[in-house]
Design a protein around this motif. Structure first.
Motif, mmCIF file in Angstrom:
data_model
loop_
_atom_site.group_PDB
_atom_site.id
_atom_site.type_symbol
_atom_site.label_atom_id
_atom_site.label_comp_id
_atom_site.label_asym_id
_atom_site.label_seq_id
_atom_site.Cartn_x
_atom_site.Cartn_y
_atom_site.Cartn_z
ATOM 1 N N HIS A 53 -24.625 24.114 -4.701
ATOM 2 C CA HIS A 53 -23.362 23.501 -4.300
ATOM 3 C C HIS A 53 -23.603 22.467 -3.191
ATOM 4 O O HIS A 53 -24.378 22.699 -2.281
ATOM 5 N N GLN A 54 -22.951 21.333 -3.317
ATOM 6 C CA GLN A 54 -22.976 20.306 -2.282
ATOM 7 C C GLN A 54 -21.632 19.590 -2.312
ATOM 8 O O GLN A 54 -21.264 19.005 -3.331
ATOM 9 N N PRO A 55 -20.897 19.617 -1.211
ATOM 10 C CA PRO A 55 -19.580 18.979 -1.208
ATOM 11 C C PRO A 55 -19.621 17.462 -1.097
ATOM 12 O O PRO A 55 -18.582 16.814 -1.202
ATOM 13 N N GLY A 56 -20.812 16.879 -0.892
ATOM 14 C CA GLY A 56 -20.901 15.433 -0.688
ATOM 15 C C GLY A 56 -20.341 14.614 -1.826
ATOM 16 O O GLY A 56 -19.806 13.526 -1.619
ATOM 17 N N GLY A 57 -20.460 15.117 -3.050
ATOM 18 C CA GLY A 57 -19.949 14.368 -4.192
ATOM 19 C C GLY A 57 -18.536 14.734 -4.593
ATOM 20 O O GLY A 57 -18.042 14.269 -5.618
ATOM 21 N N LEU A 58 -17.872 15.571 -3.787
ATOM 22 C CA LEU A 58 -16.540 16.062 -4.129
ATOM 23 C C LEU A 58 -15.486 15.295 -3.358
ATOM 24 O O LEU A 58 -15.423 15.357 -2.129
ATOM 25 N N ASP A 59 -14.655 14.557 -4.068
ATOM 26 C CA ASP A 59 -13.521 13.858 -3.472
ATOM 27 C C ASP A 59 -12.253 14.425 -4.101
ATOM 28 O O ASP A 59 -11.930 14.120 -5.255
ATOM 29 N N LYS A 97 -19.584 23.137 -8.135
ATOM 30 C CA LYS A 97 -19.881 24.450 -7.566
ATOM 31 C C LYS A 97 -19.336 24.574 -6.139
ATOM 32 O O LYS A 97 -18.918 25.660 -5.708
ATOM 33 N N ALA A 98 -19.327 23.452 -5.409
ATOM 34 C CA ALA A 98 -18.661 23.447 -4.103
ATOM 35 C C ALA A 98 -17.174 23.727 -4.279
ATOM 36 O O ALA A 98 -16.558 24.464 -3.498
ATOM 37 N N ALA A 99 -16.594 23.148 -5.330
ATOM 38 C CA ALA A 99 -15.170 23.385 -5.612
ATOM 39 C C ALA A 99 -14.915 24.861 -5.895
ATOM 40 O O ALA A 99 -13.882 25.413 -5.478
ATOM 41 N N ASN A 100 -15.823 25.539 -6.592
ATOM 42 C CA ASN A 100 -15.667 26.972 -6.858
ATOM 43 C C ASN A 100 -15.584 27.773 -5.563
ATOM 44 O O ASN A 100 -14.777 28.696 -5.429
ATOM 45 N N ALA A 149 -25.196 40.277 -0.483
ATOM 46 C CA ALA A 149 -24.898 39.927 0.902
ATOM 47 C C ALA A 149 -23.969 38.727 0.991
ATOM 48 O O ALA A 149 -24.140 37.728 0.275
ATOM 49 N N VAL A 150 -22.999 38.809 1.891
ATOM 50 C CA VAL A 150 -22.168 37.658 2.212
ATOM 51 C C VAL A 150 -23.053 36.602 2.866
ATOM 52 O O VAL A 150 -23.834 36.900 3.778
ATOM 53 N N THR A 151 -22.957 35.382 2.382
ATOM 54 C CA THR A 151 -23.833 34.302 2.833
ATOM 55 C C THR A 151 -22.990 33.076 3.146
ATOM 56 O O THR A 151 -22.049 32.760 2.423
ATOM 57 N N ALA A 152 -23.346 32.392 4.213
ATOM 58 C CA ALA A 152 -22.618 31.171 4.570
ATOM 59 C C ALA A 152 -23.038 30.043 3.636
ATOM 60 O O ALA A 152 -24.224 29.730 3.531
ATOM 61 N N PRO A 153 -22.092 29.412 2.944
ATOM 62 C CA PRO A 153 -22.421 28.237 2.133
ATOM 63 C C PRO A 153 -22.601 27.025 3.027
ATOM 64 O O PRO A 153 -22.613 27.146 4.265
ATOM 65 N N ASP A 154 -22.744 25.856 2.447
ATOM 66 C CA ASP A 154 -22.791 24.609 3.210
ATOM 67 C C ASP A 154 -21.669 24.605 4.242
ATOM 68 O O ASP A 154 -20.518 24.927 3.926
ATOM 69 N N GLN A 155 -22.004 24.269 5.482
ATOM 70 C CA GLN A 155 -21.035 24.392 6.581
ATOM 71 C C GLN A 155 -19.766 23.582 6.364
ATOM 72 O O GLN A 155 -18.688 23.931 6.874
ATOM 73 N N ARG A 156 -19.863 22.507 5.579
ATOM 74 C CA ARG A 156 -18.669 21.702 5.321
ATOM 75 C C ARG A 156 -17.634 22.468 4.505
ATOM 76 O O ARG A 156 -16.440 22.134 4.520
ATOM 77 N N LEU A 157 -18.065 23.507 3.798
ATOM 78 C CA LEU A 157 -17.143 24.283 2.973
ATOM 79 C C LEU A 157 -16.378 25.328 3.777
ATOM 80 O O LEU A 157 -15.543 26.044 3.222
ATOM 81 N N ALA A 158 -16.662 25.425 5.054
ATOM 82 C CA ALA A 158 -15.920 26.352 5.915
ATOM 83 C C ALA A 158 -14.631 25.736 6.438
ATOM 84 O O ALA A 158 -13.898 26.374 7.193
#
Length: 266
Positions: A134-140, A161-164, A239-248
């Motif tokens: 997942h990478q939110p960079g391409g998500l607009d 996948k970032a959207a998910n 385990a709960v895992t932190a995704p890319d910080q921008r998704l927080a």
């Protein structure tokens, strides 16, 4: 338990395991031939109610709506919706609804299906198959059509996948009566990919996860006691895992929710 993308891979492995535990399993797939073969395996493993099957192409929102109608007609309660369908494309294309096809099938279709089944899911849970890619960079969130000139298969997949993950987190905030989780299934041995090199990698690399192991993780998320899971979380393994910080960012999740709601005409 409704499992989409269950005619092969992780979804089929999860559906087979859940059926072997005695759960009522509904298998959803796109390809009739693969769906028929999958149903034979799931039925052979079942120890409880007869498994059911529905066909739908998630690149068509109308087919998703028809799928939801059939599920609502058949099942008064849906305990689990596993949004597992999706994939990666080899070239840019728009769906019949006018959206970039990767985002449409990997995000908008499960987003729509979950909304249409929402009342039946009260007290149940939603499990969304995401990815470490997942990478939110391409998500607009304001552009769900995309630009063919700048489109790339991996970039589109990573954005979906970032959207998910964003959808999972926002669903937990908006729907406290539905447990919502996302997970990375591992790098799974499969037919994933669109070019010969990628397909060879996903079949031959020595460190790949088996579909059965990934399916077991999906099954755990679908059946573990609710108090053992964190709603809105992203899991890698158990385990709960932190995704890319921008998704927080709740504002980004809410923004995507609102534009997705408009896109699917809810």
């Amino acid at each position: 338990m409704v499992v989409t993308g269950a005619s092969s891979g992780v979804g089929l492995a999860a559906a087979t395991e859940l059926a072997s535990r005695g759960d009522q399993v509904v298998v959803v797939g796109r390809d009739p031939g693969r769906l028929q073969a999958a149903m034979a395996a799931v039925r052979a493993a079942a120890t409880g109610p007869e498994p059911d099957e529905f066909r739908a192409d998630f690149e068509s929102l109308d087919e998703v709506r028809r799928l939801a109608d059939r599920l609502l007609e058949t099942y008064p309660v849906i305990d689990v919706l596993a949004n597992n369908a999706g994939g990666m494309l080899g070239a840019y294309r728009k769906t019949v609804d006018g959206f970039e096809a990767t985002l449409a099938s990997n995000h908008l279709a499960p987003f729509l299906l979950t909304h249409l089944l929402r009342e039946r899911l009260r007290g149940g849970r939603v499990v969304n198959t995401a990815s470490r890619r997942h990478q939110p960079g391409g998500l607009d969130p304001d552009d769900l059509t995309g630009d063919p000139a700048s489109w790339g298969a991996w970039r589109a997949y990573a954005a979906s996948k970032a959207a998910n993950i964003l959808f999972t987190a926002e669903a937990a905030r908006r729907w406290p009566d539905v447990l919502s989780v996302a997970f990375h299934p591992g790098v799974v041995r499969s037919n994933f990919g669109v070019d010969p090199v990628t397909r060879f990698f996903y079949k031959a690399a020595p460190f790949l996860t088996t579909p059965e192991k990934a399916g077991a993780l999906l099954s755990w998320l679908a059946t573990a006691p609710a108090e053992e899971l964190r709603s809105g979380a992203y899991y890698v393994g158990h385990a709960v895992t932190a995704p890319d910080q921008r998704l927080a960012d709740p504002a980004l999740a809410s923004w995507l929710w609102e534009t997705s709601t408009k896109a699917i005409s809810l």
